[in-house]
Scaffold this active site. Structure first.
Site, mmCIF file in Angstrom:
data_model
loop_
_atom_site.group_PDB
_atom_site.id
_atom_site.type_symbol
_atom_site.label_atom_id
_atom_site.label_comp_id
_atom_site.label_asym_id
_atom_site.label_seq_id
_atom_site.Cartn_x
_atom_site.Cartn_y
_atom_site.Cartn_z
ATOM 1 N N THR A 47 0.918 -0.978 0.097
ATOM 2 C CA THR A 47 0.121 0.184 0.006
ATOM 3 C C THR A 47 0.811 1.324 0.084
ATOM 4 O O THR A 47 1.796 1.235 0.595
ATOM 5 C CB THR A 47 -1.076 0.146 1.153
ATOM 6 O OG1 THR A 47 -0.339 -0.077 2.438
ATOM 7 C CG2 THR A 47 -1.862 -0.962 1.116
ATOM 8 N N HIS A 48 0.473 2.189 -0.884
ATOM 9 C CA HIS A 48 1.431 3.465 -1.049
ATOM 10 C C HIS A 48 2.714 3.024 -1.729
ATOM 11 O O HIS A 48 3.597 3.848 -1.254
ATOM 12 C CB HIS A 48 1.510 4.174 0.314
ATOM 13 C CG HIS A 48 0.545 4.555 1.142
ATOM 14 N ND1 HIS A 48 -0.011 6.015 0.856
ATOM 15 C CD2 HIS A 48 -0.652 3.939 1.944
ATOM 16 C CE1 HIS A 48 -1.329 6.141 1.614
ATOM 17 N NE2 HIS A 48 -1.497 4.810 2.247
ATOM 18 N N SER A 55 13.368 -3.999 -27.755
ATOM 19 C CA SER A 55 14.372 -2.911 -28.055
ATOM 20 C C SER A 55 15.201 -3.054 -29.160
ATOM 21 O O SER A 55 15.337 -3.832 -29.435
ATOM 22 C CB SER A 55 15.278 -2.811 -26.672
ATOM 23 O OG SER A 55 16.223 -1.914 -26.899
ATOM 24 N N SER A 56 15.350 -1.864 -29.648
ATOM 25 C CA SER A 56 15.974 -1.840 -31.191
ATOM 26 C C SER A 56 17.509 -1.751 -30.694
ATOM 27 O O SER A 56 18.344 -1.876 -31.521
ATOM 28 C CB SER A 56 15.723 -0.703 -31.804
ATOM 29 O OG SER A 56 15.916 0.680 -31.132
ATOM 30 N N LYS A 62 15.936 -7.958 -24.382
ATOM 31 C CA LYS A 62 15.000 -7.261 -23.836
ATOM 32 C C LYS A 62 13.522 -7.601 -24.029
ATOM 33 O O LYS A 62 13.294 -7.571 -25.544
ATOM 34 C CB LYS A 62 15.194 -5.629 -23.698
ATOM 35 C CG LYS A 62 14.638 -4.840 -22.751
ATOM 36 C CD LYS A 62 14.952 -3.329 -22.801
ATOM 37 C CE LYS A 62 14.314 -2.569 -21.498
ATOM 38 N NZ LYS A 62 13.089 -2.501 -21.743
ATOM 39 N N GLU A 108 0.765 -2.320 -22.151
ATOM 40 C CA GLU A 108 0.958 -0.991 -22.444
ATOM 41 C C GLU A 108 -0.026 -0.663 -23.699
ATOM 42 O O GLU A 108 -0.596 0.530 -23.533
ATOM 43 C CB GLU A 108 2.306 -0.843 -23.152
ATOM 44 C CG GLU A 108 3.239 -1.013 -22.199
ATOM 45 C CD GLU A 108 5.038 -1.080 -22.644
ATOM 46 O OE1 GLU A 108 6.063 -0.950 -22.045
ATOM 47 O OE2 GLU A 108 4.820 -1.474 -23.915
#
Length: 471
Positions: A188-189, A319-320, A325, A332
């Site tokens: 939490t937080h 990733s390019s 990765k 997203e």
């Protein structure tokens, strides 16, 4: 030799229309006036308009308002287009004349010209089949377009969003069972909290989506009340007395859902509140979907420097420049779609209050934004489920290590040693690196046996009973 164009007339004059075009002069003027976005009408919106025109042609033919052969030709033309023909003939930009007159006439003209061909006549002979006098008999843009938004919304919900939500809920419930024995640190937080079960987190998400589907279904009831039959201002001018009732029956059969004439046609034509209601329910869903997507990204963060409590399935290189990765691309994408839906909702709210007197002229914007919101949400949820949720795995050791190492476990000691003693134990543990157990024993606050019972992660993470009968 066949002429490459035909001449069509309207109240403003004559224009040349490409002879292979099924649209007519009013569509041409709209194409010239509105080169705005390059976005044509959504296919579902076109389908809704075609279904309305099919139902109205049948009803007007039965009631003797238009000739039977013309009615049958219009119906055949609508069926052909619904099956995939002539889809490139709907060409008016989504940002167009107020109320949607340009798109409406585009539909009327295409149907009229195809009906003329079916009857063995030539395109443009509107004395035989007129876009206005036959295809549009007893109708107006003002009652057709809000009805098309309703029908389009119902179609998009039934064939897209509802199935996608149902699949996502079922998948989350399956994962909940799979991960029910995985204990992890709560947060939490963004700070350590008492332990929870990974499975219950997935079950909570399933419940959240289930609740949202119920809210959307409730809001969508408003879409079943049609203003069709009100013609220009809601008075039903130039319509047969039985027309609106028969059309509602036909549309119910065509879409497989019950729709009916509104109790007050003028109200159904003027107010955009049903669309605001549904859009608000979609926005509400989108907001929780963003939160779920962000939670998934955070729980998968790493692999070395983040939480990495779960593994989202890698679906493409991330990733390019950085080899090996993988990014949480499905979550997203989902967030981006949800942000767009929230933006659409704001535009719908603004457009809905912008009507004056007997008409809201912002309906083209509402039509596109509402139907597109439903469709992209459904598509995003379906993709998230198939490409992400179904393949999630748990990093059980990482979850347990976080749960066992959390200072928040001291919360369970409160009833036994008191809040201030527990706070002191937590502070010493943080400063010295000693375990909570070691410090409690050194301070002789509890025995080993007592600690074993209190710091039982299984019991600490157990969900409470959902009803008194379960106790």
């Amino acid at each position: 030799m066949t002429e490459p164009y035909r001449i069509e007339k309207d109240s403003m004059g004559e224009r040349q229309i490409p002879n292979d075009a099924y649209y007519g002069i009013q569509t041409l003027r709209a194409m010239e006036n509105f080169p705005i976005s390059g976005l044509p009408p959504l296919p579902t919106y076109v389908d809704a308009c075609l279904l309305i025109k099919k139902a109205t042609a049948i009803a007007n033919g039965e009631l003797g308002c238009i000739p039977k052969d013309v009615s049958q030709a219009i119906v055949q033309a609508a069926d052909e287009i619904l099956q995939g023909q002539l889809r490139d003939q709907f060409v008016v930009d989504i940002y167009q004349a107020g109320a949607g007159t340009s798109h409406h006439m585009n539909v009327n003209e295409v149907l009229a010209n195809r009906a003329l061909e079916i009857l063995g006549d030539q395109k443009g002979n509107y004395k035989r089949v007129s876009p206005n006098d036959h295809v549009n008999y007893g109708q107006s843009t003002n009652d057709v377009i809000p009805t098309a938004i309703r029908i389009g919304g119902l179609l998009a919900l039934e064939h897209g969003l509802y199935p996608a939500l149902s699949d996502a809920i079922a998948t989350l419930d399956t994962k909940a069972e799979e991960f029910q024995d995985v204990i992890k640190s709560g947060r939490t937080h963004l700070q350590d909290a008492v332990p929870v079960r990974l499975g219950e987190g997935f079950r909570a998400w399933a419940q959240i989506l289930n609740d949202h589907m119920a809210r959307i279904e409730m809001a969508a009831i408003d879409l079943t009340q049609l203003g069709l039959g009100g013609s220009a201002t809601g008075t039903g001018l130039n319509t047969h007395p039985l027309y609106r009732f028969r059309v509602a029956q036909l549309l119910s059969d065509l879409i497989g859902q019950t729709v009916e004439p509104s109790r007050h046609l003028m109200a159904a034509m003027q107010s955009m509140s049903p669309f605001v209601h549904v859009s608000g329910a979609l926005r509400n869903l989108a907001q929780d979907l963003v939160k779920i997507s962000h939670d998934l990204r955070l729980m998968d963060s790493g692999p070395k420097t983040g939480f990495k409590e779960i593994q989202l399935p890698p679906v493409q290189p991330g990733s390019s420049i950085m080899p090996g990765k993988y990014n949480p691309v499905m979550t997203e994408m989902t967030s981006m779609v949800c942000f767009q839906v929230m933006g659409y909702d704001s535009a719908i709210a603004l457009a809905a209050q912008a009507g004056q007197l007997e008409l809201n002229v912002m309906m083209p914007l509402i039509a596109h934004n509402l139907i597109h919101s439903i469709e992209i949400l459904g598509n995003a949820i379906a993709a998230l489920t198939q490409q992400c949720l179904e393949g999630i795995t748990a990093n059980r050791d990482r979850c347990l290590a976080y749960a066992e190492g959390s200072l928040a476990l001291v919360t369970a000691l409160n009833p036994h040693i008191g809040y201030l003693n527990a706070a002191a134990v937590a502070k010493e543990s943080l400063e010295t690196g000693k375990s909570l157990r070691q410090i409690v024993l050194e301070r002789q606050l509890m025995t080993t046996e007592e600690l074993d019972k209190v710091l039982d992660l299984e019991k600490m993470s157990q969900m409470p009973a959902s009803s008194p009968q379960e106790l």
